[in-house]
Design an enzyme around this catalytic site. Structure first.
Site, PDB file in Angstrom:
ATOM      1  N   ARG A  58     -69.971   7.570  72.816  1.00  0.00           N
ATOM      2  CA  ARG A  58     -68.719   7.877  73.503  1.00  0.00           C
ATOM      3  C   ARG A  58     -67.556   8.060  72.525  1.00  0.00           C
ATOM      4  NH1 ARG A  58     -71.320   4.284  76.910  1.00  0.00           N
ATOM      5  NH2 ARG A  58     -70.117   2.555  76.090  1.00  0.00           N
ATOM      6  N   GLU A  95     -74.856 -10.817  67.464  1.00  0.00           N
ATOM      7  CA  GLU A  95     -75.038 -12.189  67.945  1.00  0.00           C
ATOM      8  C   GLU A  95     -76.491 -12.626  67.794  1.00  0.00           C
ATOM      9  OE1 GLU A  95     -73.914 -14.831  71.876  1.00  0.00           O
ATOM     10  OE2 GLU A  95     -73.324 -12.726  71.774  1.00  0.00           O
TER      11      GLU A  95
END
Length: 171
Positions: A58, A95
């Site tokens: 995007r 993470e």
């Protein structure tokens, strides 16, 4: 014009508990899209870039028309094995695990001023990885810009360059 009126929120996408901010409704509204690009052009031009970089995918929708509007070059920051020719890559921590971004080795010249663009800044990990990659290529990264900032995720704190967005969501 409040461009928030043209950004659709989709709860529980792509997984439960996530609220997805969908810019496809903004892209489909010609006046809102034009206003968004005009406002972002003003913010980005302050940094006097030579080239704009869009983060897959995007970010391409933001950086490419913005580069055209400002008379600048456009560079793609892609996932591995998507670009032809010699590439430079930067691996970064997530993470749970790692990810990688790539640019073509000749995408920027040493000393060129780059602004990294995306549709949305969340945790800032991918944006900072792109910043690091352009630095490794010898460019001067002068800022990061996005349409949306999810300020509650504090992604701008991860960035070591100036950041600006058109709108922020606090939750």
């Amino acid at each position: 014009m409040d461009i928030r009126d043209h950004i659709r929120q989709i709860p529980d996408f792509p997984k439960p508990g996530i609220n997805f901010y969908d810019i496809s409704t903004l892209l489909a509204h010609p006046d809102a899209w034009q206003v968004s690009m005009g406002r972002l052009a003003k913010k980005v031009s302050v940094w006097q870039p030579d080239v704009l970089a869009g983060i897959e995918s995007r970010g391409f929708l933001v950086a490419a028309p913005l580069a055209l509007k400002l008379g600048l070059g456009f560079v793609m920051v892609r996932k591995p094995r998507k670009l032809p020719g010699k590439v430079m890559r930067h691996e970064y921590s997530l993470e749970y695990g790692t990810d990688t971004v790539e640019i073509q080795a000749d995408a920027v010249q040493p000393g060129q001023r780059v602004v990294v663009c995306d549709d949305l800044l969340a945790t800032g990990g991918t944006a900072q990885a792109a910043v690091n990659l352009f630095r490794e290529a010898g460019a001067e990264v002068v800022g990061v810009a996005a349409i949306i900032e999810l300020s509650f995720l504090e992604g701008r704190k991860r960035l070591d360059v100036p950041f600006d967005a058109l709108i922020a969501y606090d939750e």
